[in-house]
Motif scaffolding. Structure first.
Motif, mmCIF file in Angstrom:
data_model
loop_
_atom_site.group_PDB
_atom_site.id
_atom_site.type_symbol
_atom_site.label_atom_id
_atom_site.label_comp_id
_atom_site.label_asym_id
_atom_site.label_seq_id
_atom_site.Cartn_x
_atom_site.Cartn_y
_atom_site.Cartn_z
ATOM 1 N N GLU A 1 72.612 1.419 44.688
ATOM 2 C CA GLU A 1 71.990 1.095 43.406
ATOM 3 C C GLU A 1 71.675 -0.393 43.283
ATOM 4 O O GLU A 1 70.683 -0.782 42.670
ATOM 5 C CB GLU A 1 72.876 1.549 42.240
ATOM 6 C CG GLU A 1 74.258 0.901 42.200
ATOM 7 C CD GLU A 1 75.155 1.503 41.114
ATOM 8 O OE1 GLU A 1 75.284 0.855 40.071
ATOM 9 O OE2 GLU A 1 75.704 2.619 41.310
ATOM 10 N N LEU B 1 70.493 -0.738 32.805
ATOM 11 C CA LEU B 1 71.781 -0.773 32.110
ATOM 12 C C LEU B 1 71.623 -0.987 30.603
ATOM 13 O O LEU B 1 72.530 -1.491 29.940
ATOM 14 C CB LEU B 1 72.666 -1.878 32.698
ATOM 15 C CG LEU B 1 73.227 -1.599 34.089
ATOM 16 C CD1 LEU B 1 73.931 -2.822 34.639
ATOM 17 C CD2 LEU B 1 74.187 -0.401 34.065
ATOM 18 N N GLN C 1 77.546 -1.402 38.685
ATOM 19 C CA GLN C 1 76.974 -1.770 37.389
ATOM 20 C C GLN C 1 77.219 -3.234 37.082
ATOM 21 O O GLN C 1 76.340 -3.936 36.593
ATOM 22 C CB GLN C 1 77.572 -0.884 36.290
ATOM 23 C CG GLN C 1 77.099 0.561 36.377
ATOM 24 C CD GLN C 1 77.867 1.473 35.443
ATOM 25 O OE1 GLN C 1 79.023 1.218 35.118
ATOM 26 N NE2 GLN C 1 77.221 2.549 35.010
ATOM 27 N N GLN C 2 78.442 -3.697 37.396
ATOM 28 C CA GLN C 2 78.738 -5.112 37.151
ATOM 29 C C GLN C 2 77.794 -6.009 37.945
ATOM 30 O O GLN C 2 77.308 -7.018 37.434
ATOM 31 C CB GLN C 2 80.190 -5.428 37.532
ATOM 32 C CG GLN C 2 81.199 -4.835 36.578
ATOM 33 C CD GLN C 2 82.613 -5.367 36.822
ATOM 34 O OE1 GLN C 2 82.821 -6.562 36.914
ATOM 35 N NE2 GLN C 2 83.568 -4.474 36.926
ATOM 36 N N ARG D 1 74.815 -5.283 38.890
ATOM 37 C CA ARG D 1 73.477 -5.242 38.294
ATOM 38 C C ARG D 1 73.421 -6.116 37.049
ATOM 39 O O ARG D 1 72.393 -6.721 36.755
ATOM 40 C CB ARG D 1 73.079 -3.795 37.991
ATOM 41 C CG ARG D 1 72.683 -3.043 39.264
ATOM 42 C CD ARG D 1 72.079 -1.706 38.954
ATOM 43 N NE ARG D 1 73.112 -0.704 38.647
ATOM 44 C CZ ARG D 1 72.919 0.336 37.857
ATOM 45 N NH1 ARG D 1 71.756 0.519 37.248
ATOM 46 N NH2 ARG D 1 73.886 1.206 37.661
ATOM 47 N N VAL D 2 74.535 -6.202 36.320
ATOM 48 C CA VAL D 2 74.590 -7.148 35.195
ATOM 49 C C VAL D 2 74.438 -8.575 35.729
ATOM 50 O O VAL D 2 73.710 -9.396 35.161
ATOM 51 C CB VAL D 2 75.913 -7.022 34.403
ATOM 52 C CG1 VAL D 2 75.996 -8.106 33.329
ATOM 53 C CG2 VAL D 2 76.036 -5.643 33.783
ATOM 54 N N LYS E 1 74.415 0.083 28.392
ATOM 55 C CA LYS E 1 75.736 -0.516 28.580
ATOM 56 C C LYS E 1 75.849 -1.889 27.914
ATOM 57 O O LYS E 1 76.860 -2.582 28.080
ATOM 58 C CB LYS E 1 76.043 -0.680 30.080
ATOM 59 C CG LYS E 1 76.088 0.624 30.860
ATOM 60 C CD LYS E 1 77.342 1.401 30.542
ATOM 61 C CE LYS E 1 77.437 2.655 31.398
ATOM 62 N NZ LYS E 1 78.502 3.551 30.937
ATOM 63 N N LEU F 1 82.859 -1.433 33.389
ATOM 64 C CA LEU F 1 81.777 -0.913 34.225
ATOM 65 C C LEU F 1 82.227 -0.786 35.680
ATOM 66 O O LEU F 1 83.179 -1.423 36.104
ATOM 67 C CB LEU F 1 80.565 -1.854 34.175
ATOM 68 C CG LEU F 1 79.992 -2.220 32.811
ATOM 69 C CD1 LEU F 1 78.700 -3.007 32.992
ATOM 70 C CD2 LEU F 1 79.746 -0.996 31.958
ATOM 71 N N SER F 2 81.497 0.062 36.429
ATOM 72 C CA SER F 2 81.762 0.171 37.862
ATOM 73 C C SER F 2 81.290 -1.106 38.546
ATOM 74 O O SER F 2 80.528 -1.891 37.969
ATOM 75 C CB SER F 2 80.999 1.361 38.432
ATOM 76 O OG SER F 2 79.613 1.051 38.487
#
Lengths: 219, 281
Positions: free
Chosen positions: B193, B145, B160-161, B163-164, B148, B156-157
């Motif tokens: 993911e 990321l 993605q959130q 993964r953050v 981002k 974010l999707s």
């Protein structure tokens, strides 16, 4: 019907003095209201019964009775119990105590609206409580609090007119005096309404700007 | 140092927790050693998340002990020898070793992605801002990321959130990471993911405790799987043992229900495929 501008020019010094006092009592009252209201709101949010019960009582009393009555009792009733204060002090402090009751609720609701999960995340890293409040709760709470706080500040601004009842020579007091002396009603009250309106517009303009800037992350 | 060799990284010993009269955890014990991946499965309301939250003392419990590197988290003895809540300072200190990833991500929405990851480094470890941001960029890169970093989380999707959220946990270089149903609130197509990043971590030897409903994932990465039901540890075994040869009746039933649902799905999709083929011919 004619609008006699000369009347306004003639009374300009009194009107200006009144305006200054209106501004002063509004700012003074608002500072007390925000600071005290924040402290009370924190107490309500902390949820400790020993704090919540007296604060609730305070809030209910000041929200439940008219500002007019509160000021009246403090100013004319105060000397009976040995508290003699000048009109301006009663007005500013009274406005502050009154506003604090509303601000307490606004801040309490602000605290309550931060999802507990965000606090859990901060705790799970060992972020100390004060840093959690400062970096995670406060910035988000501010955004939520701005719109109701601006509304309340506007209400307090207009409520300074009530201070005329305890002889604070603010704008409404001056205008009332002007009507008594001149028997003119349209000019004095027109300028009075216009002044309040202009000031409230200014406050709400600042409010929307603050809202946009602080809430950028939500869009 | 010898201590570190002797103690498991995380030891849950006889932990019980009640909500009023309702017992949510019933004398649960388990050890997590370094570089181990332990998955906790079980029906909703079985106490999985509660157990996980007790491990870094987001929840109090009434009896038993949880030790991090041999040190009791959350409680101390007072002069009378009674157990009392430890000082927040001591609790926070022990929490540093154990990071956590949440079902609802629990990112801080008013900070950029980069600041979310850097914040604990600055607030807990007192790292200088530049250093913290550089470290945050590195871990964001690691979870894919990097580009981002300057976005706000809400843009974010879900995948993605999350993964953050994992990057934020990794940034503080914890000794272990607790995952509380990390994929349960994600759209099905975003689950992959997140699991991929977690698999990568497992390969690198990160110690992980994962509460999950992703059985395939558990079977794939776990060293041990624990089945929890009604607050009781019903069974603990290697994934091979637990999934293919469960000893306990309740474990069997739970897995059968799960398999039924999944085979139903497989049957249904096979059916659809057949009808589609028939139509083509």
């Amino acid at each position: 019907m004619t609008f006699d501008y000369s009347l306004l020019i003639k009374y300009a010094p009194q009107l200006l003095e009144g305006f200054e006092l209106t501004l002063l009592s509004w700012l003074g009252g608002s500072v007390i209201a925000v600071v005290l209201g924040f402290a009370l709101g924190c107490g309500l949010a902390a949820g400790n019964r020993a704090l919540v019960v007296p604060i609730r009582g305070y809030v209910e009393f000041f929200r439940g009775t008219p500002l007019l009555v509160q000021l009246f009792v403090a100013y004319y009733g105060g000397p009976n119990i040995g508290i003699t204060l000048d009109a301006l002090t009663v007005g500013v402090v009274g406005l502050g105590l009154y506003g604090a009751a509303y601000f307490a609720e606004i801040f309490r609701a602000g605290f309550a609206s931060i999802p507990p999960g965000q606090i859990d995340a901060a705790r799970s890293f060992g972020i100390p409580q004060w840093e959690r409040i400062r970096h995670i709760i406060m910035p988000q709470m501010l955004v939520l609090v701005v719109p109701p706080a601006v509304t309340l500040l506007i209400i307090l601004l207009k409520d300074t007119a009530v201070l005329s009842i305890v002889t604070v020579p603010e704008l409404t007091f001056q205008v009332t005096g002007m009507t008594v002396e001149t028997f003119a009603f349209v000019e004095p009250f027109a300028i009075l309404a216009a002044t309040y309106w202009a000031m409230t517009e200014l406050v709400s303009w600042f409010g929307s700007r603050a809202e946009v800037r602080l809430g950028a992350y939500l869009r | 140092m010898q201590d570190a060799q002797e103690h498991p990284l995380l030891r849950v010993s006889n932990v019980s927790k009640w909500y009023g009269a309702h017992r949510v955890l019933n004398a649960v014990s388990l050890d997590v050693r370094r570089s181990e991946v332990v998955c906790i499965i079980g029906p909703s309301g079985s106490g999985k998340s509660t157990l996980l939250r007790c491990m870094n003392f987001l929840e109090e419990y009434q009896s038993g002990e949880i030790l991090i590197n041999g040190r009791l988290i959350g409680y101390a003895s007072n002069v009378a020898g009674r157990r009392v809540r430890d000082s927040e300072r001591n609790i926070d200190r022990l929490r540093r070793d154990i990071a956590m990833v949440f079902q609802q991500f629990n990112l801080w929405p008013h900070m950029s992605v980069l600041d979310n990851v850097a914040q604990p480094l600055m607030l807990v470890y007192g790292r200088p801002k530049r250093e913290a941001l550089a470290r945050a960029r590195d871990v964001l890169e690691k979870v894919g990321l990097g580009e981002k970093a300057d976005e706000y989380p809400l843009r974010l999707s879900g995948g993605q959130q999350q993964r953050v959220g994992i990057a934020r946990a990794l940034a503080v270089e914890p000794k272990a990471i607790l995952f509380d149903e990390p994929t349960s609130s994600l759209d099905p197509e975003l689950v992959g993911e997140v699991l991929q990043v977690m698999k990568q971590l497992a390969r690198e030897g990160m110690t992980m405790v994962i509460v999950t409903h992703e059985m395939h994932f558990a079977a794939d990465v776990a060293d041990r799987v624990i089945f929890l039901d009604h607050g009781v540890k019903v069974e603990e075994a290697s994934p091979k043992e637990l999934f293919f040869n469960p000893k306990n009746e309740r474990t069997k039933r739970f897995l059968e229900t799960w398999a039924e649902r999944n085979s139903l799905f497989t049957k249904a999709s096979a059916e659809t495929a057949r009808t589609a083929r028939a139509k083509q011919q």
